[in-house]
Write a protein that holds these residues in place. Structure first.
Motif, PDB file in Angstrom:
ATOM      1  N   GLY A  20       0.791  -1.212   0.000  1.00  0.00           N
ATOM      2  CA  GLY A  20       0.000   0.000   0.000  1.00  0.00           C
ATOM      3  C   GLY A  20       0.826   1.265   0.000  1.00  0.00           C
ATOM      4  O   GLY A  20       0.416   2.284   0.554  1.00  0.00           O
ATOM      5  N   GLY A  21       1.992   1.225  -0.613  1.00  0.00           N
ATOM      6  CA  GLY A  21       2.843   2.399  -0.690  1.00  0.00           C
ATOM      7  C   GLY A  21       3.812   2.538   0.468  1.00  0.00           C
ATOM      8  O   GLY A  21       4.697   3.383   0.442  1.00  0.00           O
ATOM      9  N   VAL A  22       3.658   1.716   1.496  1.00  0.00           N
ATOM     10  CA  VAL A  22       4.568   1.740   2.635  1.00  0.00           C
ATOM     11  C   VAL A  22       5.766   0.866   2.288  1.00  0.00           C
ATOM     12  O   VAL A  22       5.614  -0.225   1.747  1.00  0.00           O
ATOM     13  CB  VAL A  22       3.865   1.211   3.912  1.00  0.00           C
ATOM     14  CG1 VAL A  22       4.825   1.163   5.084  1.00  0.00           C
ATOM     15  CG2 VAL A  22       2.652   2.052   4.230  1.00  0.00           C
ATOM     16  N   SER A  23       6.938   1.343   2.603  1.00  0.00           N
ATOM     17  CA  SER A  23       8.140   0.578   2.320  1.00  0.00           C
ATOM     18  C   SER A  23       8.092  -0.777   3.022  1.00  0.00           C
ATOM     19  O   SER A  23       7.758  -0.873   4.197  1.00  0.00           O
ATOM     20  CB  SER A  23       9.374   1.356   2.781  1.00  0.00           C
ATOM     21  OG  SER A  23      10.532   0.619   2.492  1.00  0.00           O
ATOM     22  N   CYS A  24       8.388  -1.803   2.282  1.00  0.00           N
ATOM     23  CA  CYS A  24       8.420  -3.145   2.856  1.00  0.00           C
ATOM     24  C   CYS A  24       9.638  -3.887   2.305  1.00  0.00           C
ATOM     25  O   CYS A  24      10.353  -3.364   1.473  1.00  0.00           O
ATOM     26  CB  CYS A  24       7.127  -3.902   2.558  1.00  0.00           C
ATOM     27  SG  CYS A  24       6.804  -4.145   0.804  1.00  0.00           S
ATOM     28  N   ALA A  25       9.820  -5.091   2.757  1.00  0.00           N
ATOM     29  CA  ALA A  25      10.960  -5.887   2.294  1.00  0.00           C
ATOM     30  C   ALA A  25      10.872  -6.057   0.786  1.00  0.00           C
ATOM     31  O   ALA A  25       9.795  -6.335   0.258  1.00  0.00           O
ATOM     32  CB  ALA A  25      10.968  -7.249   2.980  1.00  0.00           C
ATOM     33  N   PRO A  26      11.970  -5.868   0.081  1.00  0.00           N
ATOM     34  CA  PRO A  26      11.933  -6.040  -1.375  1.00  0.00           C
ATOM     35  C   PRO A  26      11.675  -7.494  -1.754  1.00  0.00           C
ATOM     36  O   PRO A  26      11.967  -8.408  -0.984  1.00  0.00           O
ATOM     37  CB  PRO A  26      13.332  -5.599  -1.819  1.00  0.00           C
ATOM     38  CG  PRO A  26      14.190  -5.763  -0.612  1.00  0.00           C
ATOM     39  CD  PRO A  26      13.293  -5.545   0.576  1.00  0.00           C
ATOM     40  N   ALA A  27      11.101  -7.674  -2.936  1.00  0.00           N
ATOM     41  CA  ALA A  27      10.873  -9.020  -3.445  1.00  0.00           C
ATOM     42  C   ALA A  27      12.222  -9.719  -3.588  1.00  0.00           C
ATOM     43  O   ALA A  27      13.239  -9.089  -3.881  1.00  0.00           O
ATOM     44  CB  ALA A  27      10.169  -8.959  -4.792  1.00  0.00           C
ATOM     45  N   ALA A  28      12.224 -11.000  -3.348  1.00  0.00           N
ATOM     46  CA  ALA A  28      13.455 -11.778  -3.484  1.00  0.00           C
ATOM     47  C   ALA A  28      13.910 -11.754  -4.936  1.00  0.00           C
ATOM     48  O   ALA A  28      13.100 -11.864  -5.848  1.00  0.00           O
ATOM     49  CB  ALA A  28      13.219 -13.211  -3.031  1.00  0.00           C
ATOM     50  N   GLU A  29      15.193 -11.579  -5.140  1.00  0.00           N
ATOM     51  CA  GLU A  29      15.746 -11.628  -6.486  1.00  0.00           C
ATOM     52  C   GLU A  29      16.301 -13.010  -6.741  1.00  0.00           C
ATOM     53  O   GLU A  29      16.893 -13.617  -5.862  1.00  0.00           O
ATOM     54  CB  GLU A  29      16.852 -10.595  -6.657  1.00  0.00           C
ATOM     55  CG  GLU A  29      16.342  -9.202  -6.823  1.00  0.00           C
ATOM     56  CD  GLU A  29      17.432  -8.252  -7.324  1.00  0.00           C
ATOM     57  OE1 GLU A  29      18.551  -8.713  -7.628  1.00  0.00           O
ATOM     58  OE2 GLU A  29      17.132  -7.073  -7.403  1.00  0.00           O
ATOM     59  N   CYS A  30      16.086 -13.469  -7.941  1.00  0.00           N
ATOM     60  CA  CYS A  30      16.605 -14.766  -8.330  1.00  0.00           C
ATOM     61  C   CYS A  30      18.054 -14.593  -8.753  1.00  0.00           C
ATOM     62  O   CYS A  30      18.368 -13.791  -9.621  1.00  0.00           O
ATOM     63  CB  CYS A  30      15.782 -15.331  -9.483  1.00  0.00           C
ATOM     64  SG  CYS A  30      16.334 -16.951 -10.004  1.00  0.00           S
ATOM     65  N   LYS A  31      18.940 -15.312  -8.107  1.00  0.00           N
ATOM     66  CA  LYS A  31      20.355 -15.335  -8.470  1.00  0.00           C
ATOM     67  C   LYS A  31      20.713 -16.786  -8.728  1.00  0.00           C
ATOM     68  O   LYS A  31      21.021 -17.528  -7.808  1.00  0.00           O
ATOM     69  CB  LYS A  31      21.202 -14.734  -7.359  1.00  0.00           C
ATOM     70  CG  LYS A  31      20.904 -13.259  -7.169  1.00  0.00           C
ATOM     71  CD  LYS A  31      21.727 -12.665  -6.081  1.00  0.00           C
ATOM     72  CE  LYS A  31      21.298 -11.215  -5.911  1.00  0.00           C
ATOM     73  NZ  LYS A  31      21.794 -10.621  -4.724  1.00  0.00           N
ATOM     74  N   PRO A  32      20.597 -17.202  -9.989  1.00  0.00           N
ATOM     75  CA  PRO A  32      20.745 -18.619 -10.312  1.00  0.00           C
ATOM     76  C   PRO A  32      22.150 -19.143 -10.082  1.00  0.00           C
ATOM     77  O   PRO A  32      23.130 -18.444 -10.303  1.00  0.00           O
ATOM     78  CB  PRO A  32      20.381 -18.683 -11.781  1.00  0.00           C
ATOM     79  CG  PRO A  32      20.761 -17.343 -12.306  1.00  0.00           C
ATOM     80  CD  PRO A  32      20.458 -16.384 -11.180  1.00  0.00           C
TER      81      PRO A  32
END
Length: 114
Positions: free
Chosen positions: A93-105
């Motif tokens: 909802g526009g509030v800063s939250c943990a970023p989505a996990a990035e895939c690092k293969p």
């Protein structure tokens, strides 16, 4: 990622076979898979697979390189991560939250790919 890029990527993934191809290439890791290996793993005819590869490449989701006589296709993790970030940009909802996990293969041996 721009909205038009997200629409292009989502459009490319909005088909059963292309989604299967992309998921298989993500699983394969940075070494990728030959077109023949993708066709065999998914039971797709090579001529229709070429069309699907082209759509995914146009959306920036996969890349191709020549290795001798084989064409090797790889998932473009940076573009995939950009799409995921775009989709989850306002997840709280526009509030800063943990970023989505990035895939690092990690590199996988071909025997590990089912």
């Amino acid at each position: 990622m721009e909205k038009t890029d997200a629409v292009s990527a989502l459009g490319a993934l909005a088909q059963d076979n292309r989604l299967d191809v992309f998921r298989l290439l993500v699983q394969a890791g940075p070494d990728g898979l030959s077109a023949g290996a993708v066709a065999e793993a998914l039971g797709l005819a090579p001529n229709s697979l070429t069309f699907h590869f082209d759509r995914l490449r146009a959306a920036g989701l996969i890349a191709v390189r020549r290795d001798g006589r084989s064409m090797i296709y790889t998932a473009q993790y940076e573009q995939m991560n950009a799409l995921l970030a775009f989709l989850t940009e306002n997840c709280c909802g526009g509030v800063s939250c943990a970023p989505a996990a990035e895939c690092k293969p990690a590199r996988k041996r071909k025997s590990e790919i089912a």
